[in-house]
Design an enzyme around this catalytic site. Structure first.
Site, mmCIF file in Angstrom:
data_model
loop_
_atom_site.group_PDB
_atom_site.id
_atom_site.type_symbol
_atom_site.label_atom_id
_atom_site.label_comp_id
_atom_site.label_asym_id
_atom_site.label_seq_id
_atom_site.Cartn_x
_atom_site.Cartn_y
_atom_site.Cartn_z
ATOM 1 N N ILE A 124 0.840 -1.207 0.000
ATOM 2 C CA ILE A 124 0.000 0.000 0.000
ATOM 3 C C ILE A 124 0.871 1.251 0.000
ATOM 4 O O ILE A 124 0.620 2.207 -0.745
ATOM 5 C CB ILE A 124 -0.969 -0.024 1.204
ATOM 6 C CG1 ILE A 124 -1.893 -1.245 1.079
ATOM 7 C CG2 ILE A 124 -1.789 1.263 1.264
ATOM 8 C CD1 ILE A 124 -2.765 -1.518 2.288
ATOM 9 N N ASP A 167 11.287 2.989 5.185
ATOM 10 C CA ASP A 167 11.036 1.539 5.215
ATOM 11 C C ASP A 167 12.279 0.823 5.723
ATOM 12 O O ASP A 167 13.401 1.251 5.422
ATOM 13 C CB ASP A 167 10.686 1.012 3.811
ATOM 14 C CG ASP A 167 9.809 -0.214 3.869
ATOM 15 O OD1 ASP A 167 8.657 -0.158 3.407
ATOM 16 O OD2 ASP A 167 10.273 -1.262 4.388
ATOM 17 N N THR A 222 9.678 -6.407 5.278
ATOM 18 C CA THR A 222 8.661 -7.016 4.409
ATOM 19 C C THR A 222 8.457 -6.179 3.143
ATOM 20 O O THR A 222 7.909 -6.664 2.164
ATOM 21 C CB THR A 222 7.306 -7.172 5.138
ATOM 22 O OG1 THR A 222 6.890 -5.889 5.601
ATOM 23 C CG2 THR A 222 7.425 -8.124 6.309
ATOM 24 N N GLY A 223 8.888 -4.929 3.167
ATOM 25 C CA GLY A 223 8.813 -4.085 1.969
ATOM 26 C C GLY A 223 9.823 -4.557 0.927
ATOM 27 O O GLY A 223 10.822 -5.193 1.274
ATOM 28 N N THR A 261 6.724 -3.322 16.471
ATOM 29 C CA THR A 261 6.626 -2.466 15.286
ATOM 30 C C THR A 261 5.272 -1.760 15.225
ATOM 31 O O THR A 261 5.196 -0.559 14.942
ATOM 32 C CB THR A 261 6.825 -3.320 14.008
ATOM 33 O OG1 THR A 261 8.150 -3.843 14.041
ATOM 34 C CG2 THR A 261 6.634 -2.492 12.752
ATOM 35 N N SER A 263 -7.058 -1.493 10.753
ATOM 36 C CA SER A 263 -7.462 -2.787 10.170
ATOM 37 C C SER A 263 -8.870 -3.195 10.571
ATOM 38 O O SER A 263 -9.274 -3.054 11.734
ATOM 39 C CB SER A 263 -6.477 -3.870 10.622
ATOM 40 O OG SER A 263 -6.974 -5.150 10.283
ATOM 41 N N TYR A 307 -2.394 -9.206 16.209
ATOM 42 C CA TYR A 307 -2.332 -8.186 15.151
ATOM 43 C C TYR A 307 -3.507 -7.211 15.260
ATOM 44 O O TYR A 307 -3.340 -5.993 15.164
ATOM 45 C CB TYR A 307 -2.329 -8.861 13.772
ATOM 46 C CG TYR A 307 -2.339 -7.883 12.625
ATOM 47 C CD1 TYR A 307 -1.167 -7.236 12.225
ATOM 48 C CD2 TYR A 307 -3.520 -7.586 11.936
ATOM 49 C CE1 TYR A 307 -1.178 -6.331 11.187
ATOM 50 C CE2 TYR A 307 -3.531 -6.680 10.895
ATOM 51 C CZ TYR A 307 -2.364 -6.053 10.516
ATOM 52 O OH TYR A 307 -2.370 -5.147 9.483
ATOM 53 N N ASN A 310 -9.192 -5.945 3.798
ATOM 54 C CA ASN A 310 -8.560 -6.877 2.842
ATOM 55 C C ASN A 310 -8.265 -6.253 1.476
ATOM 56 O O ASN A 310 -8.983 -6.479 0.495
ATOM 57 C CB ASN A 310 -9.421 -8.132 2.698
ATOM 58 C CG ASN A 310 -9.364 -8.955 3.976
ATOM 59 O OD1 ASN A 310 -9.980 -8.598 4.976
ATOM 60 N ND2 ASN A 310 -8.596 -10.028 3.968
ATOM 61 N N VAL A 336 -4.264 -13.365 0.738
ATOM 62 C CA VAL A 336 -4.733 -14.565 0.041
ATOM 63 C C VAL A 336 -4.805 -14.395 -1.477
ATOM 64 O O VAL A 336 -4.507 -15.317 -2.233
ATOM 65 C CB VAL A 336 -6.095 -15.017 0.628
ATOM 66 C CG1 VAL A 336 -7.213 -14.047 0.267
ATOM 67 C CG2 VAL A 336 -6.439 -16.419 0.178
HETATM 68 C C1 UD1 Z 1 -6.538 -9.445 8.014
HETATM 69 C C2 UD1 Z 1 -7.487 -8.252 8.133
HETATM 70 C C3 UD1 Z 1 -7.058 -7.149 7.201
HETATM 71 C C4 UD1 Z 1 -5.578 -6.845 7.365
HETATM 72 C C5 UD1 Z 1 -4.751 -8.111 7.125
HETATM 73 C C6 UD1 Z 1 -3.268 -7.844 7.334
HETATM 74 C C7 UD1 Z 1 -9.647 -9.249 8.706
HETATM 75 C C8 UD1 Z 1 -11.041 -9.462 8.287
HETATM 76 N N1 UD1 Z 1 -8.846 -8.638 7.805
HETATM 77 O O1 UD1 Z 1 -6.763 -10.046 6.815
HETATM 78 O O2 UD1 Z 1 -7.805 -5.981 7.495
HETATM 79 O O3 UD1 Z 1 -5.191 -5.843 6.478
HETATM 80 O O4 UD1 Z 1 -5.174 -9.072 8.078
HETATM 81 O O5 UD1 Z 1 -2.512 -8.990 7.123
HETATM 82 O O6 UD1 Z 1 -9.244 -9.562 9.809
HETATM 83 N N2 UD1 Z 1 -6.382 -17.979 3.432
HETATM 84 C C9 UD1 Z 1 -6.464 -19.225 2.846
HETATM 85 N N3 UD1 Z 1 -5.353 -19.713 2.217
HETATM 86 C C10 UD1 Z 1 -4.176 -19.034 2.161
HETATM 87 C C11 UD1 Z 1 -4.102 -17.753 2.769
HETATM 88 C C12 UD1 Z 1 -5.234 -17.257 3.402
HETATM 89 O O7 UD1 Z 1 -7.510 -19.869 2.878
HETATM 90 O O8 UD1 Z 1 -3.204 -19.552 1.581
HETATM 91 C C13 UD1 Z 1 -7.593 -17.425 4.078
HETATM 92 C C14 UD1 Z 1 -7.392 -16.968 5.510
HETATM 93 O O9 UD1 Z 1 -7.523 -18.028 6.427
HETATM 94 C C15 UD1 Z 1 -8.517 -15.936 5.637
HETATM 95 C C16 UD1 Z 1 -8.623 -15.339 4.231
HETATM 96 O O10 UD1 Z 1 -7.983 -16.278 3.372
HETATM 97 O O11 UD1 Z 1 -9.740 -16.546 5.979
HETATM 98 C C17 UD1 Z 1 -7.933 -14.009 4.086
HETATM 99 O O12 UD1 Z 1 -6.622 -14.126 4.621
HETATM 100 P P1 UD1 Z 1 -5.539 -12.957 4.451
HETATM 101 O O13 UD1 Z 1 -5.455 -12.537 3.044
HETATM 102 O O14 UD1 Z 1 -4.304 -13.410 5.146
HETATM 103 O O15 UD1 Z 1 -6.180 -11.737 5.218
HETATM 104 P P2 UD1 Z 1 -6.965 -11.620 6.645
HETATM 105 O O16 UD1 Z 1 -6.246 -12.349 7.704
HETATM 106 O O17 UD1 Z 1 -8.406 -11.854 6.426
#
Ligand code: UD1
Length: 315
Positions: free
Chosen positions: A13, A32, A36-37, A94, A119, A143, A172, A187
């Site tokens: 971002i 930075d 992770t950047g 951090t 978040s 977090y 997200n 994800v």
């Molecule tokens: C969370 C926060 C978000 C924040 C982010 C920072 C919530 C709703 N959102 O995102 O605001 O910016 O952390 O890191 O809490 N997943 C899989 N397979 C994978 C990876 C992830 O199924 O390989 C699933 C996770 O279990 C989750 C979803 O995908 O249910 C989203 O995961 P991710 O993209 O890591 O974000 P959040 O943890 O939701």
């Protein structure tokens, strides 16, 4: 023209914000520690920014970076819910100490306003959708607690010092240049890369968890609006930044697979500790107070994201 500090400038971002500011002809200082950047994220603007390779936990370095700056976008953080579950101390330091250092440094240096990357994880698993800013936060993971603590600090600095702060609760965020290669990657980036490499992605849980996936351009626009809005409308406040739509992981998986012509179904694994089940934002406050509206919707965002990963990671 004004002078801006962007923390976490080499992150997903932060680097989009840096490029948007540079494109507007603003003076940009980029901060930075490259933990992770990624340098590649700033490659095309390196000759037009003042890059400080420093750490948010270093109060003196943060303070020095705030000197001569009008506005601060504080995007720097050690992200990821699962990372914070596995090892809470580094992200605690951090995300909480670092945020305090930014506020303290910015106020001391005479900065006019700080806009902060908060978040959606703050809402936790309480009942009631969509999530509205007036709900009492119920964070689950370290977090989420850390990011919420940052919000409270920003609000405190407004209340006790009259120092202008705005918190944007991101839901997200996804899009080009989000790091896809870490086990802690978002994800969307992770699945896109795995599909391009012919690896079979794993969905944690049943895949029916929902997220208010939000394309990066919407977040950049929200940040600019939050920095420009009259203090009377926004200072000391928290705003959800999202699209106001819920998409399940199963649905997202199939949309990505369709665009990438990826033939295999997902694998399923155990639900992640600290995971929020569902997430969906009410964005009325951002619309009315910031003039925010989503510029790029979920489907168009997915198309642009897939195109970018195809171009940059196809081989
Ligand atoms: C969370 C926060 C978000 C924040 C982010 C920072 C919530 C709703 N959102 O995102 O605001 O910016 O952390 O890191 O809490 N997943 C899989 N397979 C994978 C990876 C992830 O199924 O390989 C699933 C996770 O279990 C989750 C979803 O995908 O249910 C989203 O995961 P991710 O993209 O890591 O974000 P959040 O943890 O939701």
């Amino acid at each position: 023209m004004a002078s801006y500090l962007v923390t976490g400038a080499a992150g997903f971002i932060g680097s989009h914000l840096v490029r948007a500011l540079v494109a507007r002809g603003e003076t940009v200082r980029a901060f930075d520690n490259f933990e992770t950047g990624r340098r590649v994220n700033l490659e095309d603007v390196l000759d037009r920014i003042d890059l400080r390779e420093e750490d948010l936990r270093d109060a003196a370095a943060v303070r020095a970076a705030c000197e001569g700056v009008d506005y601060v976008f504080h995007e720097g953080a050690l992200p990821s819910v699962p990372r914070s579950v596995k090892e809470p101390r580094p992200s605690h330091e951090t995300n909480i100490d670092g945020t305090f250092n930014v506020l303290d440094g910015a106020r001391t240096a005479g900065v006019k306003r700080v806009v902060y990357a908060a978040s959606s994880s703050a809402y936790g698993n309480q009942p009631g959708f969509p999530r509205v800013e007036t709900m009492t936060p119920q964070p689950i993971s370290p977090y989420a607690v850390q990011k919420l603590t940052g919000e409270l600090y920003l609000q405190s600095f407004w209340k006790v010092y009259g120092f202008e702060t705005v918190c944007l609760r991101y839901f997200n965020i996804f899009g080009p240049s989000q790091d896809p290669e870490s086990q802690y990657s978002g994800v969307m980036a992770r699945f896109a890369l795995q599909m391009l490499r012919g690896e079979q992605p794993t969905i944690f849980g049943d895949g029916e968890q929902g997220r208010d996936f939000t394309y990066i351009d919407n977040v950049v626009s929200a940040n600019m609006l939050a920095m420009e809005a009259p203090a009377a409308d926004v200072a000391g406040r928290v705003f959800n930044i999202a699209c106001g739509e819920r998409h399940t992981l199963n649905e997202t998986y199939h949309a990505l697979a369709g665009l990438l012509k990826y033939p295999l179904p997902p694998l399923y694994g155990p639900t992640r500790d600290g995971d929020v089940r569902d997430s969906l934002a009410d964005i009325t406050a951002a619309k009315t107070q910031l003039g925010y509206k989503p510029l790029v919707d979920f489907s168009e965002g997915l198309r642009r994201t897939v195109d970018w990963y195809r171009e940059n990671f196809a081989s």
